[in-house]
Design a protein around this motif. Structure first.
Motif, PDB file in Angstrom:
ATOM      1  N   ALA A 157     -12.140  -8.677  48.625  1.00 40.75           N
ATOM      2  CA  ALA A 157     -12.080  -7.291  49.929  1.00 40.75           C
ATOM      3  C   ALA A 157     -12.485  -7.023  50.786  1.00 40.75           C
ATOM      4  CB  ALA A 157     -12.899  -5.937  49.248  1.00 40.75           C
ATOM      5  N   LEU A 158     -13.700  -8.503  51.005  1.00 37.14           N
ATOM      6  CA  LEU A 158     -14.032  -8.527  52.228  1.00 37.14           C
ATOM      7  C   LEU A 158     -12.946  -9.662  53.585  1.00 37.14           C
ATOM      8  CD1 LEU A 158     -17.760  -9.549  51.880  1.00 37.14           C
ATOM      9  CD2 LEU A 158     -16.880  -7.640  53.073  1.00 37.14           C
ATOM     10  N   SER A 159     -12.331 -10.278  52.409  1.00 35.71           N
ATOM     11  CA  SER A 159     -11.195 -10.540  52.837  1.00 35.71           C
ATOM     12  C   SER A 159      -9.887 -10.670  54.286  1.00 35.71           C
ATOM     13  CB  SER A 159     -10.833 -12.438  52.525  1.00 35.71           C
ATOM     14  OG  SER A 159     -10.523 -11.735  50.993  1.00 35.71           O
ATOM     15  N   MET A 160     -10.007  -9.017  52.990  1.00 34.46           N
ATOM     16  CA  MET A 160      -8.964  -7.899  53.847  1.00 34.46           C
ATOM     17  C   MET A 160      -9.310  -7.731  54.840  1.00 34.46           C
ATOM     18  SD  MET A 160      -7.002  -6.661  50.215  1.00 34.46           S
ATOM     19  CE  MET A 160      -6.145  -5.642  50.393  1.00 34.46           C
ATOM     20  N   GLY A 161     -10.599  -7.472  55.100  1.00 32.30           N
ATOM     21  CA  GLY A 161     -10.624  -6.469  56.252  1.00 32.30           C
ATOM     22  C   GLY A 161     -11.739  -5.815  56.246  1.00 32.30           C
ATOM     23  N   ALA A 162     -12.538  -5.399  55.364  1.00 29.89           N
ATOM     24  CA  ALA A 162     -13.926  -5.192  55.294  1.00 29.89           C
ATOM     25  C   ALA A 162     -15.267  -5.882  55.512  1.00 29.89           C
ATOM     26  CB  ALA A 162     -13.671  -4.516  53.581  1.00 29.89           C
ATOM     27  N   ASP A 163     -16.277  -4.930  56.441  1.00 25.89           N
ATOM     28  CA  ASP A 163     -16.987  -5.406  56.751  1.00 25.89           C
ATOM     29  C   ASP A 163     -17.849  -5.760  56.322  1.00 25.89           C
ATOM     30  OD1 ASP A 163     -15.675  -4.652  59.720  1.00 25.89           O
ATOM     31  OD2 ASP A 163     -15.445  -3.137  58.536  1.00 25.89           O
ATOM     32  N   LYS A 164     -18.605  -5.503  54.445  1.00 33.59           N
ATOM     33  CA  LYS A 164     -19.581  -5.778  54.749  1.00 33.59           C
ATOM     34  C   LYS A 164     -19.842  -5.089  53.045  1.00 33.59           C
ATOM     35  CE  LYS A 164     -22.343  -1.548  56.334  1.00 33.59           C
ATOM     36  NZ  LYS A 164     -23.426  -1.228  56.997  1.00 33.59           N
ATOM     37  N   ALA A 165     -20.584  -5.326  51.960  1.00 33.57           N
ATOM     38  CA  ALA A 165     -20.598  -4.424  50.394  1.00 33.57           C
ATOM     39  C   ALA A 165     -21.652  -4.827  50.098  1.00 33.57           C
ATOM     40  CB  ALA A 165     -19.842  -5.989  50.246  1.00 33.57           C
ATOM     41  N   VAL A 166     -22.042  -3.661  49.487  1.00 32.92           N
ATOM     42  CA  VAL A 166     -23.000  -3.289  48.501  1.00 32.92           C
ATOM     43  C   VAL A 166     -22.688  -3.561  46.798  1.00 32.92           C
ATOM     44  CG1 VAL A 166     -24.433  -1.668  47.639  1.00 32.92           C
ATOM     45  CG2 VAL A 166     -23.892  -1.942  49.865  1.00 32.92           C
ATOM     46  N   HIS A 167     -23.239  -4.611  45.828  1.00 34.32           N
ATOM     47  CA  HIS A 167     -22.925  -4.528  44.490  1.00 34.32           C
ATOM     48  C   HIS A 167     -23.921  -4.803  44.209  1.00 34.32           C
ATOM     49  CE1 HIS A 167     -22.109  -7.635  41.376  1.00 34.32           C
ATOM     50  NE2 HIS A 167     -21.529  -6.727  41.536  1.00 34.32           N
ATOM     51  N   LEU A 168     -23.733  -3.448  43.287  1.00 30.48           N
ATOM     52  CA  LEU A 168     -24.676  -2.419  42.114  1.00 30.48           C
ATOM     53  C   LEU A 168     -24.371  -3.632  40.817  1.00 30.48           C
ATOM     54  CD1 LEU A 168     -26.964  -0.550  41.400  1.00 30.48           C
ATOM     55  CD2 LEU A 168     -25.329   0.858  40.681  1.00 30.48           C
ATOM     56  N   VAL A 169     -25.390  -4.568  40.666  1.00 30.45           N
ATOM     57  CA  VAL A 169     -25.637  -5.410  39.445  1.00 30.45           C
ATOM     58  C   VAL A 169     -27.143  -5.109  38.469  1.00 30.45           C
ATOM     59  CG1 VAL A 169     -25.948  -7.075  40.716  1.00 30.45           C
ATOM     60  CG2 VAL A 169     -25.215  -7.713  38.586  1.00 30.45           C
ATOM     61  N   ASP A 170     -26.664  -4.971  37.935  1.00 29.40           N
ATOM     62  CA  ASP A 170     -27.761  -4.920  36.879  1.00 29.40           C
ATOM     63  C   ASP A 170     -27.653  -5.359  35.237  1.00 29.40           C
ATOM     64  OD1 ASP A 170     -30.402  -4.193  35.206  1.00 29.40           O
ATOM     65  OD2 ASP A 170     -30.806  -3.822  37.525  1.00 29.40           O
ATOM     66  N   ASP A 171     -28.202  -5.624  34.993  1.00 29.66           N
ATOM     67  CA  ASP A 171     -28.395  -5.686  33.376  1.00 29.66           C
ATOM     68  C   ASP A 171     -28.012  -4.365  32.457  1.00 29.66           C
ATOM     69  OD1 ASP A 171     -27.287  -8.221  32.985  1.00 29.66           O
ATOM     70  OD2 ASP A 171     -29.289  -9.010  32.380  1.00 29.66           O
ATOM     71  N   ALA A 172     -28.387  -3.362  33.328  1.00 30.92           N
ATOM     72  CA  ALA A 172     -29.258  -1.701  32.410  1.00 30.92           C
ATOM     73  C   ALA A 172     -27.920  -1.443  32.762  1.00 30.92           C
ATOM     74  CB  ALA A 172     -30.413  -1.403  32.744  1.00 30.92           C
ATOM     75  N   LEU A 173     -27.214  -1.185  33.384  1.00 37.86           N
ATOM     76  CA  LEU A 173     -25.732  -0.535  33.548  1.00 37.86           C
ATOM     77  C   LEU A 173     -24.807  -1.181  32.568  1.00 37.86           C
ATOM     78  CD1 LEU A 173     -25.497  -1.169  37.552  1.00 37.86           C
ATOM     79  CD2 LEU A 173     -26.340   1.138  36.280  1.00 37.86           C
ATOM     80  N   HIS A 174     -24.897  -2.401  31.699  1.00 38.95           N
ATOM     81  CA  HIS A 174     -23.606  -2.629  31.075  1.00 38.95           C
ATOM     82  C   HIS A 174     -23.568  -1.383  30.510  1.00 38.95           C
ATOM     83  CE1 HIS A 174     -21.311  -5.249  28.027  1.00 38.95           C
ATOM     84  NE2 HIS A 174     -22.480  -4.292  26.873  1.00 38.95           N
ATOM     85  N   GLY A 175     -21.993  -0.995  29.844  1.00 38.49           N
ATOM     86  CA  GLY A 175     -21.972  -0.325  28.259  1.00 38.49           C
ATOM     87  C   GLY A 175     -22.106   1.645  29.026  1.00 38.49           C
ATOM     88  N   SER A 176     -22.320   0.701  30.416  1.00 38.46           N
ATOM     89  CA  SER A 176     -22.069   3.184  31.382  1.00 38.46           C
ATOM     90  C   SER A 176     -20.455   3.536  31.294  1.00 38.46           C
ATOM     91  CB  SER A 176     -22.687   2.654  32.821  1.00 38.46           C
ATOM     92  OG  SER A 176     -23.693   2.289  33.039  1.00 38.46           O
ATOM     93  N   ASP A 177     -20.921   4.599  30.456  1.00 39.02           N
ATOM     94  CA  ASP A 177     -19.697   5.581  30.749  1.00 39.02           C
ATOM     95  C   ASP A 177     -19.011   6.150  32.112  1.00 39.02           C
ATOM     96  OD1 ASP A 177     -21.291   7.321  30.161  1.00 39.02           O
ATOM     97  OD2 ASP A 177     -20.303   8.246  28.894  1.00 39.02           O
ATOM     98  N   VAL A 178     -18.608   7.347  32.422  1.00 40.92           N
ATOM     99  CA  VAL A 178     -17.968   7.556  33.281  1.00 40.92           C
ATOM    100  C   VAL A 178     -19.345   8.447  34.481  1.00 40.92           C
ATOM    101  CG1 VAL A 178     -16.127   9.256  33.015  1.00 40.92           C
ATOM    102  CG2 VAL A 178     -16.328   8.174  34.909  1.00 40.92           C
ATOM    103  N   LEU A 179     -19.398   9.373  33.128  1.00 45.49           N
ATOM    104  CA  LEU A 179     -20.657   9.942  34.039  1.00 45.49           C
ATOM    105  C   LEU A 179     -21.598   9.171  34.115  1.00 45.49           C
ATOM    106  CD1 LEU A 179     -20.744  12.810  30.273  1.00 45.49           C
ATOM    107  CD2 LEU A 179     -20.876  13.446  33.277  1.00 45.49           C
TER     108      LEU A 179
END
Lengths: 388, 259
Positions: free
Chosen positions: B74-96
């Motif tokens: 996405a950045l190589s397409m031209g976006a300027d920066k990114a936020v990556h939310l990454v945490d084992d606690a999030l594994h298996g989260s549903d849409v809510l």
């Protein structure tokens, strides 16, 4: 699954992005261009617009500032997709002669416009009907007349002439008979094809591939002296320095073809059922493909080595030539293994094997004949007596 | 203008996708990950808005470490920066839960407009845009095939069975876009090289004030009870044309409600 030990994450991204672009130009597109001997204009435009043809131009001239390894990845990805980099590859590297040996004024005049895709410099007139690989024997002559050269002579196997705005031309400015060293007296001129008009005539040569290539005839073609690249009489040296890049990039395309053959043939061998089992279960089918695949990887490593040496400022004559030699042999092995795998279907146009097969024969003899590479290694690298 | 585009990494559409037997979640490790195809339209639209109105495009991704590959693209397409939310606690989260976690990040980083693809090709909920808008208390403009921004106003065309609705709202807003809204650009060579230097801010749940108890498999509102492998494709019906081929084809199409 293939590993990418040699590639940086950016290079993996380059490979994927080029493959994605190529996916818009499927087998049918290439089959039709091949049948009609048509230049793949839309494909070349798409490559240029995404900046893939200007990677070797430094950033200060508007290019990508990439390496020969980057360019190598791009061309391999194109050919591995089933397409061909040949119609566009020279736009990447022909400018190298201007970049390395041209004046600042020439670089400013040309490179930004090549980078922005406004002009094409992808024809290089070197070979002549009476000279062949013996380049110093060329006879096209540029006679000085005030601020101009007047060029007369002919060239053969000049590719993409019809799709170039400029061409580089190697010619004699001192006759072979009048120089002490036979490599002296050759000069490189930049010819503006739009200005040259009818003073250059061309005859397209029909070949077994759809590559656009020609015989050219020069009749009093006037070229300003300010369009000479580097010093008068030193042109041979200038073109040799560009040859290593050409060898590495051609090797990369050829490897792309070789991997394409193995990809297609192994997929076919897994699915095609004869005598109640997939034909890939037969070692007679399986082994030649495995052998070719291993050979391709070996050739690929020599290619990476050549690219790395060039990118670090060396002139890797042995490595670049070896990469082309080994790549062409490995791909020829892959082409034959694919043909055997497909059996009768291999010669049917709709399976694309025959199209690539025709193309796979060419690299064994061009842009430099493999025998000349062996002669070069034997003489220049191993110090044995010169055989030619 | 502060534009945030939500990008999800999904298993390659062409690969065989599997659920993990131990916790019935999607196996993301064994297959190649790609940008959710529908998100590519969202990225393209965010770049077009940026080009027309100035501003900055931030990629927001929630996903495992591997999702960094999609962020790079996405950045190589031209976006300027990114936020990556990454945490084992999030594994298996549903849409809510995902909408809760991402809303927390969006509150933290701020936005004028949030753009999403209409759904992800793995879970296919298609509900995230609506949930984000609700949680953030801003307007929701879903299923847009055209987006225009004029000062503080956003106007979209919302695709409907009968044609389209013209929808208008004040910024900030959440927009989901449908495919064919645009033609996503390819990453260019310069874009790929530039992406290397663009900032990617990695956040864990604590960094984004996300309550770990409210996310992850155990707290999910939905549960995958069981799953079975898709049955192999059945043999098609072959109709022999005995003068009534056209009629039989028409009957078949009618039975499938195509005509």
């Amino acid at each position: 699954m293939e590993m990418h030990a040699e590639l940086t994450p950016e290079q993996v991204a380059i490979k994927e992005a080029v493959a994605e672009l190529c996916a818009d130009f499927p087998d049918e597109y290439w089959r039709e261009r091949d049948a009609k001997l048509e230049y793949p204009q839309e494909f070349v435009d798409a490559l240029a617009e995404a900046g893939w043809l200007s990677v070797l131009i430094p950033e200060e001239y508007g290019g990508g500032g990439g390496t020969v390894a980057d360019a190598s990845i791009i061309l391999e990805a194109i050919n591995r997709s089933g397409g061909s980099g040949v119609p566009a590859h020279a736009q990447m590297y022909t400018m190298g002669t201007v970049l390395r040996h041209g004046s600042e004024e020439q670089k400013q005049r040309l490179l930004p416009r090549i980078a922005s895709n406004d002009i094409r410099l992808q024809a290089f007139g070197v070979t002549e009907p009476d000279a062949g690989s013996d380049t110093t024997r060329i006879r096209t002559f540029a006679a000085r007349d005030g601020d101009e050269y007047v060029v007369n002579g002919s060239k053969i196997w000049t590719s993409r002439f019809q799709h170039s705005d400029y061409m580089l031309l190697l010619c004699r400015t001192t006759r072979y008979e009048d120089v002490e060293k036979k490599t002296d007296g050759l000069s490189v001129l930049l010819v503006d094809l739009r200005e040259a008009g009818d003073s250059i005539k061309f005859r397209q040569i029909r070949t077994m591939t759809s590559h656009e290539t020609n015989e050219l005839f020069f009749e009093d073609v006037r070229v300003p002296v300010s369009n000479r690249i580097g010093e008068e009489g030193k042109g041979f040296r200038y073109i040799l320095s560009g040859m290593n890049v050409e060898r590495i990039l051609v090797a990369s395309e050829v490897l792309g073809d070789g991997f394409w053959f193995v990809d297609r043939a192994s997929a076919y061998a897994r699915e095609r059922v004869v005598f109640g089992r997939p034909i890939g279960m037969n070692q007679g089918v399986q082994f030649p493909l495995a052998q070719a695949y291993a050979q391709l990887h070996a050739a690929s490593l020599v290619r990476w080595q050549a690219a790395a040496l060039f990118d670090s400022g060396k002139q890797p004559g042995f490595e670049a030539n070896s990469a082309k030699l080994l790549a062409s042999q490995a791909t020829w092995a892959a082409a034959n293994a694919a043909m055997d795998t497909f059996g009768g279907y291999g010669v049917a146009e709709e399976f694309d094997i025959e199209r690539k097969f025709r193309e796979a024969r060419l690299p064994l003899i061009a842009p430099v004949n493999n025998n000349l590479i062996l002669a070069y290694i034997g003489h220049q690298v191993l110090g044995m007596p010169k055989s030619y | 203008m502060n534009i945030v585009v939500c990008v999800k990494q999904v298993p390659d559409t062409w690969a065989e996708r599997k659920l993990r037997s131990e916790d019935k979640t999607l196996d993301r490790e064994s297959v190649d990950g790609v940008i959710n195809e529908l998100d590519e339209y969202a990225i393209e639209e965010s770049l077009r808005i940026k080009e027309a109105h100035d501003g900055e495009v931030t990629v927001l991704t929630m996903g495992p470490e591997k999702a960094a590959e999609s962020i790079r693209k996405a950045l190589s397409m031209g976006a300027d920066k990114a936020v990556h939310l990454v945490d084992d606690a999030l594994h298996g989260s549903d849409v809510l839960q995902t909408s809760y976690a991402m809303a927390q990040v969006l509150r933290k980083i701020g936005f004028d407009v949030v753009i999403l693809g209409s759904e992800s090709t793995d879970a296919r909920m298609g509900a995230l845009a609506a949930m984000l808008a609700e949680r953030l208390g801003v307007a929701q403009l879903s299923l847009a095939n055209k987006v225009e921004i004029d000062g503080g106003t956003i106007r979209t065309q919302r695709v409907a069975d009968y044609g389209f609705d013209r929808v208008e709202a004040s910024l900030p807003a959440v927009v989901s876009v449908v495919e064919k809204i645009n033609e996503p650009r390819y990453p260019s060579f310069k874009g790929i090289m530039a992406a290397k230097k663009k900032p990617v801010d990695k956040l864990g749940v604590a960094d984004a004030d996300i309550d770990a108890a409210k996310v992850g498999l155990t707290g999910a509102a939905t549960e995958v009870v069981d799953f079975v492998a898709a049955p192999p494709r059945e043999k098609g019906t072959i109709v022999k044309d005995e003068g009534d081929g056209g009629q039989k084809v028409a009957e078949f199409l009618a039975s499938k409600k195509f005509i």
